[in-house]
Each structure stands twice: as C-alpha cells, then as structure tokens.
Scaffold this active site. Sequence first.
Site, mmCIF file in Angstrom:
data_model
loop_
_atom_site.group_PDB
_atom_site.id
_atom_site.type_symbol
_atom_site.label_atom_id
_atom_site.label_comp_id
_atom_site.label_asym_id
_atom_site.label_seq_id
_atom_site.Cartn_x
_atom_site.Cartn_y
_atom_site.Cartn_z
ATOM 1 N N TYR A 62 -6.112 -4.222 -17.522
ATOM 2 C CA TYR A 62 -6.155 -4.006 -16.067
ATOM 3 C C TYR A 62 -5.312 -2.797 -15.663
ATOM 4 C CZ TYR A 62 -4.777 -4.934 -11.188
ATOM 5 O OH TYR A 62 -4.505 -4.818 -9.852
HETATM 6 N N1 LIG Z 1 -2.873 -9.174 -5.366
HETATM 7 C C1 LIG Z 1 -2.095 -8.408 -6.086
HETATM 8 O O1 LIG Z 1 -1.037 -8.856 -6.607
HETATM 9 C C2 LIG Z 1 -2.421 -6.947 -6.270
HETATM 10 C C3 LIG Z 1 -1.380 -6.094 -6.669
HETATM 11 C C4 LIG Z 1 -1.658 -4.729 -6.853
HETATM 12 C C5 LIG Z 1 -2.955 -4.266 -6.645
HETATM 13 N N2 LIG Z 1 -3.945 -5.114 -6.285
HETATM 14 C C6 LIG Z 1 -5.272 -4.538 -6.083
HETATM 15 O O2 LIG Z 1 -5.625 -4.696 -4.723
HETATM 16 C C7 LIG Z 1 -7.043 -4.808 -4.589
HETATM 17 C C8 LIG Z 1 -7.369 -6.022 -3.742
HETATM 18 O O3 LIG Z 1 -6.789 -7.170 -4.356
HETATM 19 P P1 LIG Z 1 -6.565 -8.525 -3.550
HETATM 20 O O4 LIG Z 1 -5.328 -9.117 -4.077
HETATM 21 O O5 LIG Z 1 -6.731 -8.304 -2.095
HETATM 22 O O6 LIG Z 1 -7.806 -9.369 -4.119
HETATM 23 P P2 LIG Z 1 -8.610 -10.630 -3.505
HETATM 24 O O7 LIG Z 1 -7.826 -11.297 -2.442
HETATM 25 O O8 LIG Z 1 -9.041 -11.401 -4.695
HETATM 26 O O9 LIG Z 1 -9.884 -9.935 -2.804
HETATM 27 C C9 LIG Z 1 -10.782 -9.223 -3.606
HETATM 28 C C10 LIG Z 1 -11.821 -8.533 -2.739
HETATM 29 O O10 LIG Z 1 -12.662 -7.743 -3.596
HETATM 30 C C11 LIG Z 1 -13.998 -8.253 -3.547
HETATM 31 N N3 LIG Z 1 -14.582 -8.196 -4.873
HETATM 32 C C12 LIG Z 1 -14.276 -8.952 -5.949
HETATM 33 N N4 LIG Z 1 -15.046 -8.617 -7.000
HETATM 34 C C13 LIG Z 1 -15.842 -7.623 -6.577
HETATM 35 C C14 LIG Z 1 -16.862 -6.858 -7.180
HETATM 36 N N5 LIG Z 1 -17.252 -7.043 -8.463
HETATM 37 N N6 LIG Z 1 -17.497 -5.922 -6.433
HETATM 38 C C15 LIG Z 1 -17.130 -5.728 -5.154
HETATM 39 N N7 LIG Z 1 -16.189 -6.415 -4.524
HETATM 40 C C16 LIG Z 1 -15.551 -7.355 -5.231
HETATM 41 C C17 LIG Z 1 -13.895 -9.657 -2.990
HETATM 42 O O11 LIG Z 1 -15.120 -10.027 -2.368
HETATM 43 P P3 LIG Z 1 -15.550 -11.615 -2.222
HETATM 44 O O12 LIG Z 1 -14.597 -12.212 -1.215
HETATM 45 O O13 LIG Z 1 -16.956 -11.620 -1.754
HETATM 46 O O14 LIG Z 1 -15.373 -12.211 -3.581
HETATM 47 C C18 LIG Z 1 -12.736 -9.501 -2.014
HETATM 48 O O15 LIG Z 1 -13.160 -8.914 -0.818
HETATM 49 C C19 LIG Z 1 -7.601 -4.858 -6.013
HETATM 50 O O16 LIG Z 1 -8.060 -3.581 -6.371
HETATM 51 C C20 LIG Z 1 -6.380 -5.226 -6.866
HETATM 52 O O17 LIG Z 1 -6.497 -4.727 -8.172
HETATM 53 C C21 LIG Z 1 -3.706 -6.450 -6.075
#
Ligand SMILES: NC(=O)c1ccc[n+]([C@@H]2O[C@H](COP(=O)([O-])OP(=O)(O)OC[C@H]3O[C@@H](n4cnc5c(N)ncnc54)[C@H](OP(=O)(O)O)[C@@H]3O)[C@@H](O)[C@H]2O)c1
Length: 256
Positions: free
Chosen positions: A161
């Site tokens: 990742y």
């Molecule tokens: N949470 C953390 O600790 C963290 C830390 C650093 C960076 N990030 C990054 O921040 C971003 C958002 O993360 P988050 O924590 O907000 O995640 P999240 O709450 O799991 O939300 C994920 C979002 O992405 C969509 N999604 C999932 N799989 C997808 C796919 N194959 N194609 C298109 N859309 C997709 C989901 O849509 P559905 O609702 O329809 O499934 C949802 O809108 C990601 O890039 C992640 O790598 C997260």
Amino acid sequence: MSQDQQRKIAIVTGGSRGIGRSTVESLARRGVNVIFTFHSHSENADAVVAGAKSFGVQVFALQLDAGKVSEFTAFEERVKAALAELGAERFDYLVNNAGNNHRNMPLESVTEEEMDSIYSVHFKGVLFLTQTLLPLMNDGGRIVNVSTTRTRLSSRGGAAYASMKGAVDVLSRHMATELGPRRITVNVIAPGAVATDFSGGIVRDNPEVNKLVANHTALGRVAGPDDIGPAIASLLADDNGWVNGQRIEVNGGVMM
Ligand SMILES: NC(=O)c1ccc[n+]([C@@H]2O[C@H](COP(=O)([O-])OP(=O)(O)OC[C@H]3O[C@@H](n4cnc5c(N)ncnc54)[C@H](OP(=O)(O)O)[C@@H]3O)[C@@H](O)[C@H]2O)c1
C-alpha cells in the site's frame, strides 16, 4: 451568468464516506458545486448529496471503479452530462481520494491479486483518471492527490500500500511540472491514521491501534475525517494558488 455558472466545480473520487465525504461537505460549505464518486454504497452517496446540497450548491454522485481504466471514457461522458446540468463544459478542481485497503499485508503473505488491486486503484487509476479528465479541466485548475504518512514512516504490513502511495507522491510532482504551462497546480495531502472504515475500520475500532497512533501524535489523538477534508478544501482555495508540487502532511504532528 447564473450563480451556479459562477461557482467553481470540483470532482472528488471516493466522496461517499470518510475523508472524501468530509472533503465534499467542506467544498459545499465553501460554495463549490461538487461531482463526487462512490464505488458500491449508493445509499451513502445519496446521504452525502442531500447533506451537501443543504449548503445551497449543486451536488452529483456518480458510480466509478477507480481501478477500471476501461470504464473511464464512459465516466467522462457522465461527467460531461453533470457539467451540462450545471451549465458548464469544464470543471476546476480534481481530488483523487478514492481508495481501499482490506488488510495489512506482510511481505510473506501479500498476494499478486492484492498487489494488482492496490496498484490499479491507488496508482494506475489516479494517473489515467487524471489523464481522462484533463481535457475537461479549466486552465488554472487544481489537483490534490491523497497519499499517506506511511510513505515516510515504514511499518509492518505496509509495503504494498505505502509503495503505491509513494508512487503517487512522485507522480504528483511530475504532474505539477507537466501541467504548469496550463497553470494547473498539483499537490499531495498525506493524512496520518484516520478513524474511518478504511482497512476494516482498524484505526477507529481497535483500541490498541487507536492508542498507539494517539501516543505517536503530538496533538494526542487519532484524526477523524473532518480533520482532513477541510484541509483539502482549503488547499484548493484561491489563497493557496502558489502552493505547487508539494506534499503536505496533515497528521496532527507525527514523528516530525
Ligand atoms: N483512513 C486512513 O487512516 C487513511 C490514512 C491516510 C490516507 N488514507 C487515504 O485516504 C483515502 C480515503 O480513505 P478513507 O479512510 O476515507 O476511506 P473509506 O472511509 O474507506 O472511504 C473510501 C471511499 O473510496 C471509495 N472506494 C473504495 N473502493 C473504490 C474503488 N475501487 N473505486 C472507486 N472508489 C472506491 C468508497 O466508495 P463506497 O462507499 O461506495 O465503497 C468510499 O467513498 C484513500 O486514498 C486512503 O488510502 C486513509
């Protein structure tokens, strides 16, 4: 020109939950019309549309698999249709945020299928979705790609990742160089651990992980989505037009 035609227009991928949802709401609060994507949970998307519209802007939810490049041309047509409803042909801001990560993946057990999925959604999709949408972006537009603090700090199980997010960091600097002649800025927001559904909700739901992260954070707690979304929205504001090619950590102060 109507008020809607004067408003900026943003496209946010993965806007139905977590960081993306907070970004959509923050942009709407700032008077930006938003087209956002969801992957499989249309009910969440409907709730985000209703909430963001309460700020008096137009909001559209479009389905997208960010890992399926073959579907991007059809997606572009749906974006054009949404823009037409806004009386516009182009948009201003792109936030490449969509992502999934089902588990920590130690080197010993990560599978080729998992690696391909992470590559497709977190890296290849970012490059080709941007390529697909660039003809529809106004000159002077802005791109924010979402990375992670984990590209800077290694931890067990993060190789697949974090490597792809590291590639996004490099890609973003090259995008900034190539898009400079169009006055389009490209920056990276790198959140630390955020309490969302991501990775099975481990940061939010596992007390040990939550405490570990809080203890390593200067501000003493884990982030919520609303610690990140407003930062993305503010980076897109006019005041930050000279910030370009940068990776900005939004993590409450981790291993500074
Ligand atoms: N949470 C953390 O600790 C963290 C830390 C650093 C960076 N990030 C990054 O921040 C971003 C958002 O993360 P988050 O924590 O907000 O995640 P999240 O709450 O799991 O939300 C994920 C979002 O992405 C969509 N999604 C999932 N799989 C997808 C796919 N194959 N194609 C298109 N859309 C997709 C989901 O849509 P559905 O609702 O329809 O499934 C949802 O809108 C990601 O890039 C992640 O790598 C997260």
